[in-house]
Design a protein around this motif. Structure first.
Motif, PDB file in Angstrom:
ATOM      1  N   PHE A 152      14.427  -5.285  -6.276  1.00 58.72           N
ATOM      2  CA  PHE A 152      13.060  -5.427  -6.271  1.00 58.72           C
ATOM      3  C   PHE A 152      12.472  -5.190  -7.511  1.00 58.72           C
ATOM      4  CE2 PHE A 152      14.550  -4.349  -1.769  1.00 58.72           C
ATOM      5  CZ  PHE A 152      13.703  -5.291  -1.138  1.00 58.72           C
ATOM      6  N   GLU A 153      11.377  -5.813  -7.883  1.00 58.05           N
ATOM      7  CA  GLU A 153      10.432  -5.375  -8.696  1.00 58.05           C
ATOM      8  C   GLU A 153       9.121  -5.099  -8.177  1.00 58.05           C
ATOM      9  OE1 GLU A 153      12.275  -7.328 -12.993  1.00 58.05           O
ATOM     10  OE2 GLU A 153      10.188  -7.895 -12.252  1.00 58.05           O
ATOM     11  N   VAL A 154       8.716  -4.014  -8.548  1.00 58.19           N
ATOM     12  CA  VAL A 154       7.230  -3.490  -8.086  1.00 58.19           C
ATOM     13  C   VAL A 154       6.157  -3.474  -9.221  1.00 58.19           C
ATOM     14  CG1 VAL A 154       5.763  -2.068  -6.347  1.00 58.19           C
ATOM     15  CG2 VAL A 154       8.254  -2.460  -5.977  1.00 58.19           C
ATOM     16  N   TYR A 155       5.001  -4.161  -8.925  1.00 60.41           N
ATOM     17  CA  TYR A 155       3.954  -4.147 -10.079  1.00 60.41           C
ATOM     18  C   TYR A 155       2.788  -3.555  -9.189  1.00 60.41           C
ATOM     19  CZ  TYR A 155       6.872  -7.371 -12.584  1.00 60.41           C
ATOM     20  OH  TYR A 155       7.933  -8.021 -13.437  1.00 60.41           O
ATOM     21  N   VAL A 156       1.821  -2.736 -10.131  1.00 61.91           N
ATOM     22  CA  VAL A 156       0.851  -2.282  -9.565  1.00 61.91           C
ATOM     23  C   VAL A 156      -0.569  -2.916 -10.486  1.00 61.91           C
ATOM     24  CG1 VAL A 156      -0.877  -0.334  -8.933  1.00 61.91           C
ATOM     25  CG2 VAL A 156       1.537  -0.476  -8.341  1.00 61.91           C
ATOM     26  N   SER A 193       6.312   5.103  -7.681  1.00 55.71           N
ATOM     27  CA  SER A 193       5.148   6.068  -8.357  1.00 55.71           C
ATOM     28  C   SER A 193       4.586   5.195  -9.185  1.00 55.71           C
ATOM     29  CB  SER A 193       5.900   7.228  -9.025  1.00 55.71           C
ATOM     30  OG  SER A 193       4.663   8.105  -9.823  1.00 55.71           O
ATOM     31  N   ALA A 194       3.118   5.247  -8.968  1.00 55.45           N
ATOM     32  CA  ALA A 194       2.077   4.489  -9.901  1.00 55.45           C
ATOM     33  C   ALA A 194       0.795   5.325 -10.167  1.00 55.45           C
ATOM     34  CB  ALA A 194       1.384   3.353  -9.239  1.00 55.45           C
ATOM     35  N   PRO A 195       1.339   6.556 -11.157  1.00 56.94           N
ATOM     36  CA  PRO A 195       0.211   7.278 -11.512  1.00 56.94           C
ATOM     37  C   PRO A 195      -1.170   6.839 -12.081  1.00 56.94           C
ATOM     38  CG  PRO A 195       1.843   7.344 -13.121  1.00 56.94           C
ATOM     39  CD  PRO A 195       2.392   6.515 -11.881  1.00 56.94           C
ATOM     40  N   GLY A 196      -2.168   7.527 -12.114  1.00 59.87           N
ATOM     41  CA  GLY A 196      -3.467   7.343 -12.719  1.00 59.87           C
ATOM     42  C   GLY A 196      -4.187   6.358 -12.086  1.00 59.87           C
ATOM     43  N   ARG A 197      -3.829   5.931 -10.870  1.00 63.04           N
ATOM     44  CA  ARG A 197      -4.713   4.865  -9.947  1.00 63.04           C
ATOM     45  C   ARG A 197      -5.474   5.561  -9.072  1.00 63.04           C
ATOM     46  NH1 ARG A 197      -0.245   2.609 -12.916  1.00 63.04           N
ATOM     47  NH2 ARG A 197      -0.875   0.458 -13.207  1.00 63.04           N
ATOM     48  N   THR A 198      -6.776   5.153  -8.932  1.00 67.28           N
ATOM     49  CA  THR A 198      -7.726   5.348  -7.901  1.00 67.28           C
ATOM     50  C   THR A 198      -8.333   4.060  -7.427  1.00 67.28           C
ATOM     51  OG1 THR A 198      -9.573   5.706  -9.361  1.00 67.28           O
ATOM     52  CG2 THR A 198      -8.034   7.671  -8.955  1.00 67.28           C
ATOM     53  N   GLY A 199      -8.673   4.202  -6.025  1.00 70.55           N
ATOM     54  CA  GLY A 199      -9.691   3.033  -5.682  1.00 70.55           C
ATOM     55  C   GLY A 199      -8.624   1.890  -5.191  1.00 70.55           C
ATOM     56  N   ASN A 200      -9.249   0.634  -5.159  1.00 69.16           N
ATOM     57  CA  ASN A 200      -8.611  -0.694  -4.779  1.00 69.16           C
ATOM     58  C   ASN A 200      -7.787  -1.436  -5.794  1.00 69.16           C
ATOM     59  OD1 ASN A 200      -9.886  -0.168  -2.228  1.00 69.16           O
ATOM     60  ND2 ASN A 200     -11.035  -2.300  -2.355  1.00 69.16           N
ATOM     61  N   HIS A 201      -6.605  -1.453  -5.216  1.00 74.27           N
ATOM     62  CA  HIS A 201      -5.671  -2.322  -6.061  1.00 74.27           C
ATOM     63  C   HIS A 201      -4.637  -3.084  -5.401  1.00 74.27           C
ATOM     64  CE1 HIS A 201      -5.948   0.108  -9.931  1.00 74.27           C
ATOM     65  NE2 HIS A 201      -6.401   1.026  -9.278  1.00 74.27           N
ATOM     66  N   ILE A 202      -3.905  -3.895  -6.122  1.00 73.72           N
ATOM     67  CA  ILE A 202      -2.924  -4.716  -5.520  1.00 73.72           C
ATOM     68  C   ILE A 202      -1.439  -4.243  -5.791  1.00 73.72           C
ATOM     69  CG2 ILE A 202      -1.798  -7.211  -5.263  1.00 73.72           C
ATOM     70  CD1 ILE A 202      -4.569  -8.226  -6.013  1.00 73.72           C
ATOM     71  N   VAL A 203      -0.533  -4.086  -5.108  1.00 74.69           N
ATOM     72  CA  VAL A 203       0.832  -3.737  -5.149  1.00 74.69           C
ATOM     73  C   VAL A 203       1.552  -5.240  -4.991  1.00 74.69           C
ATOM     74  CG1 VAL A 203       3.023  -2.556  -4.452  1.00 74.69           C
ATOM     75  CG2 VAL A 203       0.480  -1.344  -4.459  1.00 74.69           C
ATOM     76  N   TYR A 204       2.242  -5.549  -6.223  1.00 74.90           N
ATOM     77  CA  TYR A 204       2.939  -7.160  -6.425  1.00 74.90           C
ATOM     78  C   TYR A 204       4.335  -6.753  -6.262  1.00 74.90           C
ATOM     79  CZ  TYR A 204       3.498 -11.900  -7.332  1.00 74.90           C
ATOM     80  OH  TYR A 204       3.895 -13.273  -7.477  1.00 74.90           O
ATOM     81  N   THR A 205       5.028  -7.217  -4.961  1.00 76.12           N
ATOM     82  CA  THR A 205       6.412  -6.858  -5.010  1.00 76.12           C
ATOM     83  C   THR A 205       7.021  -8.376  -5.193  1.00 76.12           C
ATOM     84  OG1 THR A 205       5.893  -5.047  -3.294  1.00 76.12           O
ATOM     85  CG2 THR A 205       8.174  -6.017  -3.481  1.00 76.12           C
TER      86      THR A 205
END
Length: 225
Positions: A152-156, A193-205
């Motif tokens: 798997f590759e996970v992007y944010v 782990s996706a540090p430094g994020r707040t609010g709405n985002h998309i996690v792309y798997t």
């Protein structure tokens, strides 16, 4: 932990006579996509867009409240109901890892329109329903066919990206996790782990299934608390 699986919930829903017509409709919609595998899967937590729509509205899809309560699912269902019913088939085949050449900016959430025009509504920009997560979270794949995974590759999305107004492009994403392989299983969960994020985002798997060169691309809308 996962006793309440998508399959279990679907079974509970369709056994009632009132939903018999829905079962027939689902069978009609799914039959064209039984080409290289009889069933597939998706990220169910944080919920992928198509799966989330099915999970919230699959047994209540004629409810007019959907338009106001969940407008992005409503527009997807209006464009084509199969986007909801066929939540487990957002894949492309034989890409040999050349994902960016096969899927253009603005078309990532439909997996490059993997359903031949039926899933393009997943790329529509707007207020998609989000899952609340922390900067350290888990990704849960539910795989109806137990394909396993080569990786798997996970992007944010990067901080500052606004999924309610911005179309998703490859340059908006940051790779936060690459896994090893997983043997065939109906449920696969791993930590991200996706540090430094707040609010709405998309996690792309990106899920590279193990049974052949079949790659799944899934947008999950999240809110980092």
């Amino acid at each position: 932990m996962y006793a309440d699986t998508p399959t279990r919930r679907w079974t509970l829903r369709v056994v009632t006579p009132a939903l018999a017509a829905v079962v027939a409709l689902v069978a009609l919609f799914l039959s064209p996509w039984t080409n290289s595998a009889s069933a597939h899967g998706s990220i169910v937590d944080p919920a992928g867009r198509a799966y989330g729509c099915w999970d919230r509205w699959g047994d209540d899809h004629m409810n007019p409240a959907m338009e106001q309560e969940d407008p992005m699912c409503w527009q997807a269902f209006q464009e084509n109901p199969n986007t909801m019913w066929n939540w487990m088939s957002l894949f492309q085949e034989n890409l040999a890892g050349n994902w960016q050449s096969a899927i253009s900016d603005g078309n990532l959430c439909s997996a490059g329109d993997a359903q031949g025009g039926l899933a393009s509504s997943l790329d529509t920009v707007g207020p998609w329903t989000t899952t609340d997560i922390s900067n350290d979270f888990s990704v849960h794949l539910y795989d109806t066919a137990s394909h396993g995974a080569d990786f798997f590759e996970v992007y944010v999305t990067k901080q500052g990206f606004d999924p309610t107004t911005d179309a998703l492009g490859w340059g908006d994403l940051e790779l936060v996790e690459t896994t090893g392989s997983y043997p065939p299983a109906s449920d696969i969960t791993f930590d991200v782990s996706a540090p430094g994020r707040t609010g709405n985002h998309i996690v792309y798997t990106i899920w590279q299934a193990s049974h052949l060169d079949q790659t799944y691309f899934i947008c999950s809308d999240v809110n980092f608390g």
